[in-house]
Structure formats: C-alpha cells, structure tokens
Design a protein around this motif. Structure first.
Motif, PDB file in Angstrom:
ATOM      1  N   SER A  65       0.809  -1.222   0.000  1.00 57.67           N
ATOM      2  CA  SER A  65       0.000   0.000   0.000  1.00 57.67           C
ATOM      3  C   SER A  65       0.847   1.279   0.000  1.00 57.67           C
ATOM      4  O   SER A  65       0.619   2.183   0.811  1.00 57.67           O
ATOM      5  CB  SER A  65      -0.907   0.007   1.242  1.00 57.67           C
ATOM      6  OG  SER A  65      -1.760  -1.104   1.237  1.00 57.67           O
ATOM      7  N   ALA A  66       1.778   1.375  -0.914  1.00 61.18           N
ATOM      8  CA  ALA A  66       2.664   2.541  -0.990  1.00 61.18           C
ATOM      9  C   ALA A  66       3.482   2.417  -2.286  1.00 61.18           C
ATOM     10  O   ALA A  66       3.484   1.360  -2.918  1.00 61.18           O
ATOM     11  CB  ALA A  66       3.564   2.589   0.236  1.00 61.18           C
ATOM     12  N   PRO A  67       4.180   3.493  -2.693  1.00 63.79           N
ATOM     13  CA  PRO A  67       4.897   3.467  -3.971  1.00 63.79           C
ATOM     14  C   PRO A  67       6.040   2.445  -4.042  1.00 63.79           C
ATOM     15  O   PRO A  67       6.406   1.858  -3.025  1.00 63.79           O
ATOM     16  CB  PRO A  67       5.483   4.889  -4.067  1.00 63.79           C
ATOM     17  CG  PRO A  67       4.715   5.723  -3.109  1.00 63.79           C
ATOM     18  CD  PRO A  67       4.281   4.796  -2.011  1.00 63.79           C
ATOM     19  N   SER A  69       9.178   2.496  -3.994  1.00 61.87           N
ATOM     20  CA  SER A  69      10.254   2.567  -2.992  1.00 61.87           C
ATOM     21  C   SER A  69       9.893   1.751  -1.760  1.00 61.87           C
ATOM     22  O   SER A  69      10.773   1.181  -1.102  1.00 61.87           O
ATOM     23  CB  SER A  69      10.485   4.008  -2.536  1.00 61.87           C
ATOM     24  OG  SER A  69      10.718   4.839  -3.631  1.00 61.87           O
ATOM     25  N   ALA A  70       8.617   1.709  -1.436  1.00 60.59           N
ATOM     26  CA  ALA A  70       8.176   0.937  -0.277  1.00 60.59           C
ATOM     27  C   ALA A  70       8.157  -0.558  -0.604  1.00 60.59           C
ATOM     28  O   ALA A  70       8.345  -1.393   0.281  1.00 60.59           O
ATOM     29  CB  ALA A  70       6.798   1.396   0.182  1.00 60.59           C
ATOM     30  N   PRO A 202       0.604   6.245  -9.748  1.00 56.92           N
ATOM     31  CA  PRO A 202       1.615   5.884  -8.754  1.00 56.92           C
ATOM     32  C   PRO A 202       0.999   5.746  -7.368  1.00 56.92           C
ATOM     33  O   PRO A 202      -0.017   6.373  -7.075  1.00 56.92           O
ATOM     34  CB  PRO A 202       2.600   7.067  -8.785  1.00 56.92           C
ATOM     35  CG  PRO A 202       1.914   8.182  -9.492  1.00 56.92           C
ATOM     36  CD  PRO A 202       0.824   7.583 -10.320  1.00 56.92           C
ATOM     37  N   GLY A 203       1.615   4.917  -6.537  1.00 60.18           N
ATOM     38  CA  GLY A 203       1.148   4.802  -5.161  1.00 60.18           C
ATOM     39  C   GLY A 203       1.050   3.387  -4.632  1.00 60.18           C
ATOM     40  O   GLY A 203       0.835   3.187  -3.446  1.00 60.18           O
ATOM     41  N   PRO A 251      -5.512   1.352   0.597  1.00 65.22           N
ATOM     42  CA  PRO A 251      -5.898   2.492  -0.242  1.00 65.22           C
ATOM     43  C   PRO A 251      -6.942   2.040  -1.266  1.00 65.22           C
ATOM     44  O   PRO A 251      -6.625   1.686  -2.399  1.00 65.22           O
ATOM     45  CB  PRO A 251      -4.582   2.893  -0.911  1.00 65.22           C
ATOM     46  CG  PRO A 251      -3.693   1.696  -0.836  1.00 65.22           C
ATOM     47  CD  PRO A 251      -4.171   0.831   0.287  1.00 65.22           C
TER      48      PRO A 251
ATOM     49  N   SER B  65       3.323   9.417   1.820  1.00 66.93           N
ATOM     50  CA  SER B  65       2.727   8.714   0.676  1.00 66.93           C
ATOM     51  C   SER B  65       2.293   7.291   1.009  1.00 66.93           C
ATOM     52  O   SER B  65       2.634   6.337   0.296  1.00 66.93           O
ATOM     53  CB  SER B  65       3.739   8.662  -0.473  1.00 66.93           C
ATOM     54  OG  SER B  65       4.111   9.964  -0.876  1.00 66.93           O
ATOM     55  N   ALA B  66       1.522   7.125   2.047  1.00 67.44           N
ATOM     56  CA  ALA B  66       1.064   5.802   2.480  1.00 67.44           C
ATOM     57  C   ALA B  66       0.044   6.005   3.606  1.00 67.44           C
ATOM     58  O   ALA B  66      -0.077   7.110   4.136  1.00 67.44           O
ATOM     59  CB  ALA B  66       2.256   4.961   2.949  1.00 67.44           C
ATOM     60  N   PRO B 202      -8.607   6.499   1.674  1.00 69.01           N
ATOM     61  CA  PRO B 202      -7.450   6.058   2.446  1.00 69.01           C
ATOM     62  C   PRO B 202      -6.206   5.965   1.566  1.00 69.01           C
ATOM     63  O   PRO B 202      -6.302   5.761   0.356  1.00 69.01           O
ATOM     64  CB  PRO B 202      -7.862   4.662   2.936  1.00 69.01           C
ATOM     65  CG  PRO B 202      -9.028   4.241   2.124  1.00 69.01           C
ATOM     66  CD  PRO B 202      -9.652   5.467   1.558  1.00 69.01           C
ATOM     67  N   GLY B 203      -5.047   6.111   2.186  1.00 69.17           N
ATOM     68  CA  GLY B 203      -3.797   5.941   1.439  1.00 69.17           C
ATOM     69  C   GLY B 203      -2.754   6.996   1.709  1.00 69.17           C
ATOM     70  O   GLY B 203      -1.618   6.862   1.256  1.00 69.17           O
ATOM     71  N   PHE B 228      12.509   4.631   2.969  1.00 66.71           N
ATOM     72  CA  PHE B 228      11.272   5.206   2.446  1.00 66.71           C
ATOM     73  C   PHE B 228      10.729   6.306   3.349  1.00 66.71           C
ATOM     74  O   PHE B 228      10.165   7.297   2.875  1.00 66.71           O
ATOM     75  CB  PHE B 228      10.236   4.079   2.281  1.00 66.71           C
ATOM     76  CG  PHE B 228       8.882   4.516   1.809  1.00 66.71           C
ATOM     77  CD1 PHE B 228       8.734   5.272   0.661  1.00 66.71           C
ATOM     78  CD2 PHE B 228       7.733   4.155   2.516  1.00 66.71           C
ATOM     79  CE1 PHE B 228       7.474   5.667   0.215  1.00 66.71           C
ATOM     80  CE2 PHE B 228       6.473   4.542   2.080  1.00 66.71           C
ATOM     81  CZ  PHE B 228       6.353   5.307   0.932  1.00 66.71           C
ATOM     82  N   THR B 249       8.144   8.303  -6.182  1.00 64.39           N
ATOM     83  CA  THR B 249       7.093   8.873  -7.022  1.00 64.39           C
ATOM     84  C   THR B 249       5.854   9.086  -6.167  1.00 64.39           C
ATOM     85  O   THR B 249       5.267   8.124  -5.669  1.00 64.39           O
ATOM     86  CB  THR B 249       6.792   7.937  -8.213  1.00 64.39           C
ATOM     87  OG1 THR B 249       8.020   7.706  -8.905  1.00 64.39           O
ATOM     88  CG2 THR B 249       5.793   8.589  -9.157  1.00 64.39           C
ATOM     89  N   ALA B 250       5.488  10.336  -5.991  1.00 62.38           N
ATOM     90  CA  ALA B 250       4.336  10.644  -5.150  1.00 62.38           C
ATOM     91  C   ALA B 250       3.066  10.053  -5.764  1.00 62.38           C
ATOM     92  O   ALA B 250       2.955   9.939  -6.981  1.00 62.38           O
ATOM     93  CB  ALA B 250       4.191  12.153  -5.002  1.00 62.38           C
ATOM     94  N   PRO B 251       2.103   9.680  -4.911  1.00 62.09           N
ATOM     95  CA  PRO B 251       0.827   9.159  -5.418  1.00 62.09           C
ATOM     96  C   PRO B 251      -0.017  10.320  -5.944  1.00 62.09           C
ATOM     97  O   PRO B 251      -0.864  10.857  -5.240  1.00 62.09           O
ATOM     98  CB  PRO B 251       0.202   8.497  -4.196  1.00 62.09           C
ATOM     99  CG  PRO B 251       0.875   9.117  -3.015  1.00 62.09           C
ATOM    100  CD  PRO B 251       2.189   9.670  -3.455  1.00 62.09           C
TER     101      PRO B 251
END
Lengths: 371, 371
Positions: A65-67, A69-70, A202-203, A251, B65-66, B202-203, B228, B249-251
C-alpha cells in the motif's frame, strides 16, 4: 485557493506513464470499507491478476500500500537480517538505492559494479558469489530506470541459486513491458511499481515472494524493523481466506485503479503487451536516428520502454524539456545522477506505448530541436 | 473477470468515511508527472491547507505517501533511537500499536495504562515522567479509534514539556473532526489519516513536526532504519523551494483528492466542521438512547465522530451488521480487540456527519433491532 485542475500532458518520461480513461474512471468509483466482503473479493481478483502479470503461482503476490520505494523496502526489510552479506549489483541509481537499503537494515553490501548504461555482467556475479560463500542474497535491477539497460534475470538467478543465495529483483520498470517470468526464471522476491508499464497511477507496489523467501521471513531471528511493512503481519490482512485481520486501511480507490489496469493487461494478453512495447520502440528508434540522436545503451541490452538517448551537442537540456512541457504538454525525462544534463529518458510505458504518442513525440522533437 | 463496480454504501464505521463527489472526481483528473511544476504548485498548496487543518505554522507539514500506519511509523522511526526511553499511554488498540513501534526501533516502552473506553489520565503521565527522568518522548493517542475516547492533548503535552520530553500524538481520527491545535497545545510530532474526518480516500498520512522534533531527526546518532520514511531524505522532495530532489514517485491522483478535501474543509471553516461533528453526534445520541442503546465512553471524554455503543443484550452482532450491509448498504463498525463482539462503532466522520445519514442510520437500526 481553488480546485486543482491539472493540465492534460502526454507522459513520456520515466513514469508516471499515461493512464487510460478506464483506469482514471475506476479511481472515482464509490469508496467502500476495506473489510467489506465485496472489497475482499476485489483484492482476491487483484492478487490473481498480479500473478498473471508476474507469471507466477506464488501465493504471496500482492500490492504493497505505498509506492515502488516501499516495495523495495518491503523486500529488504523482511529478507535482510543484521550481519547478512548481500551481493548487490550496481549499474545505475536504483542498484545504488538497493545498497542503501541493505545497509539501513544492518546488512553488509558486497558490490558488483558495472558501468552506467550497461547490463549487469553475470560473470562478475559468479565471481562475487565464489569470493563470498557466506553471502545470503543476490540483489539486482532488471530494468534500470536511470539508464535504460536491461539485465539477464534468468542468468543471474541461476548463479545465485547455485550458490544458495536468495534473489531480490527490482522489476519496477519491467513488469508488463518486457518479458518477465518469475517462476520460470527462479526469482525469489520481486517488487515493482504501478505507474510504469502497468499504466496505473503511482502509489502502489506489487510484490511477489516464493515459498523459499517466505520461509526466511517467517524464520527470522530478529523482528522485522518495520511494523507497516512486516509481511508476517501484512499477510494476516492480504493472505488467503475470507477472514482478514485488520493491519492497516488499504488504499481502496487506488486498488480499484490497479484492478482495472491489470484487467486491461489480461484482456490484451501479456505477450501482446510485450510486443507492443517492442514495436513502439522500433518506431521511436527509427525516428530518433533519422534526427541523428544516439542511444546510450547497446542494442543487445536496450530496454524498449525506457529510451536513454544522448542530448545532441549544443542543445540546452532544460530549455528543450520546458518548451516541450509548456508548448506541447509533452513530458520527457531528464537524466538522473551521473547522467543529469547528458541524457534524456523517453518512456514508452504501458498506455504511452501507442503509435499516436510516438509519432507526436517525434514530430515535437523535430520542431524544437535545431536542425 | 470484469471491471470492479463497487456497491454504493453509506460508510458509518471507523473509516473510511463517505467521500464527497468533489473528492471522487478529483481522483480521476489526468495524471501529471510528480516533478511537473504544476504538480509542485499543488503540493505547496496542499501543505498550506494541511497547516490550516492542523492549526500549525510548522514548515514540516505534509502527507506521507502511504496510509496512517505509515504516518505512525514515520514519527517513531525518525524520533526513537535505539535505547531511548519512551512513555507510551495505552487505552486501546492504537496506544498498543505505538508500543510495538517503539520496540521495533529499539526503544524502551514505559507503559501508562488506562482502561479501554476511558481517556489517558494526565496524573499517571506526570507520575511516569517523574519516575523516568531519562525518558525522551511521551506518545499517546488523541482520539482512540478502537474505543471512542478522547484524551487531553494540551494537558499531556504540558506535562511532557515540563519534563523535557518530545510528544508524538496520534490524530488519525481527530484531525478535522474535533478541536486540535498543534501549535497552541505544544505538540511536537503528530500524524493522521485521510480517510477519517478529512473524508478523503485512504492511502495518505498527514504529519507535522515542529522545529524541536526536526532537530532531533537531523541530529540522530544513527541513521533512520528506513529509507522510504527517512525525513532527512523525504524533505529533499517535499521541502520548500521549487527544486525538488527525487525521492519516490508521489501518489499523484491520491494527492489531487486530498487537496480537494482540504479545500472543502477550508471553505467550510474548521470550527464549523468541528461544530457539525458535535451536532450530528447529539442527534445520533438522542436517537440511540431512545432505543435504549448505551454509550461505552463517559460523556466528558466521548468522541462525537466515533460512537462506541454496547451491543444490546441478546442481539447477534455479526447478523445485524451483515443485514445492515446487505439490505441497507450501511456499514457500521465492529468492536476491535477487547471490544470485539461487545460494541459497535458508529462513525460520523467528515462527509458522514450529515443529518440525512444520521437519520438513515437510526431508522435502519430501528428496523433491524428486535423491539
């Protein structure tokens, strides 16, 4: 302050890529609870669709539940224990980031270095494995987003297996765009992103772990130094069965989008998607070469979906990119790290790998570049 | 497999809450690059709007971002160093999760326990601070989502300050729903979620750190054991100035949604939003009490936006909730942890705190409960 109404761009950078209207409209569907039986059914379908995308039967196949990188951090924080020796192949920014991950979690990084713009050399990996018989993991990037070079996953996994090492593979830019066969190639743990060749927003970060990797997670001698990314906990929520233990709030709407984009990949057929990326690359290549623009990466290890090209001499990098953005609503990518100011990265990922976009990009470049 | 078309529910559980159509449609706007100047402008506006929501001037105010769990982890992984003594107040599930976070990052948790359904007792915090003069942090939950109890942030922060401790406050369920004044109350680090009283999907997890907290992050003796969530890195991306260093990369589309929901909060006025939650709670309370349903939490520390009520004797918990879901498309929340099977949690968060929804919920309960 007002509602944000973004300009309509054509996204031909290193990601995010263009999003199909079907995916955008899926995002806006009514939110339901993350423990709603209908939501759980959708989660199960998403897992099935992701298995198809990864070409795997791994039970643990799910979106973090994250981009991206996570997703990377999920692999390293769960698999690297303090003191573990990890062989890490560096041929661009993202190999280097793997090294930073290894060290954050107390691992010792053994670096296999290759030049930027080239693939990882399997012989060097073999040598590193021989020199470090106590190494536990081999980590490398399939498709280096910073350079456009593709490495041989099957060959490197085979070497790692021979030396009894687990593999962690970065497939952020490869999933859905080029051949990737997790089971056939013997990958143990892999992560990707949704905003590249899956052409979703993204996300989220799809990951897949096989049984061997999962065994390592379950039998750690220390707790995972993350609560949010601890797969021992996450699996209570994303694991099989109708009964889900609450871990975090998923999300919801982002997952609607991913479900839709994976469904579109399934409808197209993954081999057709791979072929489409290859074909569009050929078209772009022909056009760029006509303009005298040269590729950074040798043809043999060149990624079709991420085209790194040398900026022609005498051309003002920032000015051209901002002219493309402001006058053509066209985004192409800047160089990253060692390549900043020297290369452009033209992405043909997912829904961006379409004839109309390739031709538009070529025409725009033709207009803005000095003859 | 087909596109996922979720049922249209009324979300009166502990979150996600109902999403306004303006927010849903913002999610579906065209994706742009996460380094696009227009996107950066939107990020800057979002930071400003979040400062308003938190009632703070903290420069470091941004959405992680999560989901909320990652916001919690951001606070603990950045602020707790191995060996740090942290006083943690536990009066429900989320205080307990704070403790798990502290321990994952090598801290020593000193527990201040209060009964489920009651507020944190400031006198106990004072005693713990006196007994542990070497404690570095006091951590507690403002609005316990598992019980519906509200704790006194100002009082606890004052005690912590007196004893030279930083504070970490969980505002997941409070932000936007009840009075919360980060600067006036002296909160050092705080995290929330978007899917509760902000009524966004959510997210994402809004956080805010003051200078004192940020100093601790910058002067750590060990690296943050996360790549992260390391604020030293994230700030290169979300920090001030037009030049952003790539971190992740931002959501993008999720942030469109948050921007819109925060704009709606600003338009309504935060005091009005707080009053709306209080008013709707009164309406729900009157109706529930007419049915003989009793609240878990004393009136003095009762949250308006999260109503924990005892399940009437002889009533089948799961059956009632599934009838409401299947026949009324109405979600109410189950009990969590110690309260599983014993209480319902009726959420009146954000866009759910509307007269039409309160009346609908009361009418539906009237129909399904035995007289």
């Amino acid at each position: 302050m007002q509602s944000f109404n973004p300009p309509v761009r054509t996204l031909m950078g290193p990601g995010p890529s263009d999003i199909h209207p079907r995916v955008l409209s899926a995002l806006a569907r009514p939110t339901i609870g993350h423990l709603d039986p209908e939501f759980i059914r959708m989660m199960d379908e998403t897992k099935e669709l992701l298995k198809y995308a990864f070409q795997t039967t791994n039970e643990l196949t799910m979106p973090v539940s994250a981009p991206g990188s996570a997703g990377m951090e999920t692999c390293f924080v769960n698999l690297v224990e303090p003191g573990d020796k990890v062989i890490v192949c560096i041929n661009g920014v993202f190999g280097n980031r793997m090294k930073e991950n290894i060290e954050r979690f107390g691992g010792e990084a053994i670096v296999v270095a290759d030049d930027w713009g080239t693939a990882v050399t399997p012989e060097k990996v073999e040598a590193a494995c021989q020199a470090n018989p106590d190494a536990k993991i081999v980590a490398f990037v399939h498709a280096e987003t910073s350079t456009g070079a593709c490495s041989d996953v099957a060959a490197i996994c085979q070497i790692a297996q021979k030396h009894d090492c687990l593999t962690i593979v970065d497939a952020v830019t490869s999933l859905g765009g080029i051949e990737l066969k997790v089971d056939e190639w013997g990958v143990d743990a892999i992560y990707s992103g949704t905003q590249k060749c899956l052409s979703c927003v993204p996300g989220l970060s799809p990951i897949s772990f096989n049984e061997k990797a999962l065994e390592k997670v379950k039998n750690r001698s220390s707790k995972v130094p993350s609560w949010f990314l601890d797969l021992n906990l996450v699996l209570g929520y994303w694991g099989g069965g109708a009964k889900r233990a609450y871990h975090h709030t998923a999300p919801v709407n982002a997952l609607y989008g991913l479900h839709e984009s994976l469904l579109m990949l399934k409808e197209e057929g993954i081999e057709n998607a791979w072929k489409r990326h290859a074909d569009m690359h050929q078209q772009l290549k022909t056009g760029l070469e006509k303009m005298g623009i040269k590729f950074v990466v040798d043809e043999a290890s060149r990624l079709p979906q991420l085209n790194s090209v040398w900026i022609p001499q005498g051309v003002d990098d920032a000015k051209i990119r901002s002219t493309l953005l402001n006058e053509y609503n066209l985004e192409i990518g800047a160089g990253l790290g060692d390549f900043a100011g020297k290369v452009w990265r033209i992405g043909l990922m997912g829904d961006t790998a379409r004839k109309e976009k390739v031709l538009f990009c070529l025409a725009a470049l033709n207009e803005v570049l000095p003859n």
